[in-house]
Design a protein around this motif. Structure first.
Motif, PDB file in Angstrom:
ATOM      1  N   GLY A 242       7.546   0.416   5.297  1.00  0.00           N
ATOM      2  CA  GLY A 242       6.272   0.153   5.950  1.00  0.00           C
ATOM      3  C   GLY A 242       5.176   0.958   5.271  1.00  0.00           C
ATOM      4  O   GLY A 242       5.326   1.395   4.127  1.00  0.00           O
ATOM      5  N   ASP A 243       4.080   1.182   5.967  1.00  0.00           N
ATOM      6  CA  ASP A 243       2.923   1.865   5.374  1.00  0.00           C
ATOM      7  C   ASP A 243       3.259   3.310   5.017  1.00  0.00           C
ATOM      8  O   ASP A 243       3.570   4.120   5.898  1.00  0.00           O
ATOM      9  N   ILE A 244       3.172   3.624   3.737  1.00  0.00           N
ATOM     10  CA  ILE A 244       3.490   4.958   3.243  1.00  0.00           C
ATOM     11  C   ILE A 244       2.264   5.854   3.391  1.00  0.00           C
ATOM     12  O   ILE A 244       1.170   5.494   2.969  1.00  0.00           O
ATOM     13  N   VAL A 245       2.479   7.031   4.013  1.00  0.00           N
ATOM     14  CA  VAL A 245       1.355   7.929   4.305  1.00  0.00           C
ATOM     15  C   VAL A 245       1.439   9.277   3.586  1.00  0.00           C
ATOM     16  O   VAL A 245       0.465  10.012   3.513  1.00  0.00           O
ATOM     17  N   PHE A 246       2.629   9.618   3.048  1.00  0.00           N
ATOM     18  CA  PHE A 246       2.788  10.913   2.397  1.00  0.00           C
ATOM     19  C   PHE A 246       3.976  10.846   1.448  1.00  0.00           C
ATOM     20  O   PHE A 246       4.947  10.145   1.712  1.00  0.00           O
ATOM     21  N   ILE A 247       3.892  11.597   0.343  1.00  0.00           N
ATOM     22  CA  ILE A 247       5.016  11.674  -0.590  1.00  0.00           C
ATOM     23  C   ILE A 247       5.219  13.121  -1.018  1.00  0.00           C
ATOM     24  O   ILE A 247       4.253  13.870  -1.175  1.00  0.00           O
ATOM     25  N   ASN A 248       6.465  13.500  -1.142  1.00  0.00           N
ATOM     26  CA  ASN A 248       6.845  14.833  -1.582  1.00  0.00           C
ATOM     27  C   ASN A 248       7.665  14.662  -2.861  1.00  0.00           C
ATOM     28  O   ASN A 248       8.690  13.984  -2.842  1.00  0.00           O
TER      29      ASN A 248
ATOM     30  N   LEU B 139      -0.255  10.078  -6.638  1.00  0.00           N
ATOM     31  CA  LEU B 139       0.328   9.628  -5.371  1.00  0.00           C
ATOM     32  C   LEU B 139       0.076  10.598  -4.228  1.00  0.00           C
ATOM     33  O   LEU B 139       0.144  10.219  -3.062  1.00  0.00           O
ATOM     34  N   PHE B 140      -0.216  11.868  -4.539  1.00  0.00           N
ATOM     35  CA  PHE B 140      -0.504  12.828  -3.472  1.00  0.00           C
ATOM     36  C   PHE B 140      -1.771  12.434  -2.710  1.00  0.00           C
ATOM     37  O   PHE B 140      -1.861  12.630  -1.503  1.00  0.00           O
ATOM     38  N   ASP B 141      -2.746  11.874  -3.427  1.00  0.00           N
ATOM     39  CA  ASP B 141      -3.994  11.439  -2.798  1.00  0.00           C
ATOM     40  C   ASP B 141      -3.959   9.982  -2.359  1.00  0.00           C
ATOM     41  O   ASP B 141      -4.754   9.579  -1.514  1.00  0.00           O
ATOM     42  N   ALA B 142      -3.059   9.200  -2.951  1.00  0.00           N
ATOM     43  CA  ALA B 142      -3.024   7.765  -2.647  1.00  0.00           C
ATOM     44  C   ALA B 142      -1.583   7.248  -2.577  1.00  0.00           C
ATOM     45  O   ALA B 142      -1.174   6.406  -3.376  1.00  0.00           O
ATOM     46  N   PRO B 143      -0.784   7.740  -1.607  1.00  0.00           N
ATOM     47  CA  PRO B 143       0.620   7.292  -1.514  1.00  0.00           C
ATOM     48  C   PRO B 143       0.755   5.798  -1.231  1.00  0.00           C
ATOM     49  O   PRO B 143       1.759   5.184  -1.575  1.00  0.00           O
ATOM     50  N   GLU B 144      -0.287   5.212  -0.648  1.00  0.00           N
ATOM     51  CA  GLU B 144      -0.251   3.777  -0.332  1.00  0.00           C
ATOM     52  C   GLU B 144      -0.177   2.905  -1.586  1.00  0.00           C
ATOM     53  O   GLU B 144       0.137   1.715  -1.518  1.00  0.00           O
ATOM     54  N   THR B 145      -0.450   3.497  -2.752  1.00  0.00           N
ATOM     55  CA  THR B 145      -0.325   2.775  -4.017  1.00  0.00           C
ATOM     56  C   THR B 145       1.075   2.187  -4.157  1.00  0.00           C
ATOM     57  O   THR B 145       1.257   1.107  -4.723  1.00  0.00           O
ATOM     58  N   ILE B 146       2.078   2.875  -3.627  1.00  0.00           N
ATOM     59  CA  ILE B 146       3.457   2.384  -3.696  1.00  0.00           C
ATOM     60  C   ILE B 146       3.588   1.080  -2.926  1.00  0.00           C
ATOM     61  O   ILE B 146       4.253   0.147  -3.381  1.00  0.00           O
TER      62      ILE B 146
END
Length: 123
Positions: A33-39, A80-87
């Motif tokens: 679903g909607d990705i909001v954060f990535i580590n 991706l830290f600023d724009a994880p929704e790119t995934i």
């Protein structure tokens, strides 16, 4: 990206300039679903086949991202830290990490084999 291979844990891998480029499959991003954060790991961290190298947080859950290779992190996709929704927008065009000094690669599936694997899992 051309010539993608897939792991059964829903990561894709491609070879580019001697590095293994790793991301998550379209099936995985759709399931999350909607990705909001990535580590993600740090550059020069070791990754090992089958072990988590990071996690992705969506509105539904937090999921580990497993490494399909053993090696050393050469680069991380810091955008991706600023724009994880790119995934969510382009999973197979958005890489997470690039790995160098790869010593081992798990048994990977071709695109057709992966599609069949996903279909059998959904059945």
């Amino acid at each position: 990206m051309a010539d993608l291979k897939y792991s059964k844990s829903h990561e894709w891998i491609a070879e580019e300039d001697g590095l293994c480029v790793i991301g998550i499959s379209d099936y995985a991003q759709h399931s999350l679903g909607d990705i909001v954060f990535i580590n993600l790991p740090e550059v020069d961290d070791e990754v090992t086949i089958g072990d988590a190298f990071g996690d992705i947080e969506s509105v539904k859950a937090v999921s580990d991202v497993l490494s399909p290779v053993t090696g050393i992190v050469a680069e991380i996709n810091e955008s991706l830290f600023d724009a994880p929704e790119t995934i969510n927008e382009d999973a197979t065009g958005t890489w997470l990490i690039k790995v160098k000094d790869v010593t081992e690669t798990e048994e990977l599936l071709t695109s057709d084999e992966y599609d069949a694997f996903v279909e059998s899992a959904e059945a």
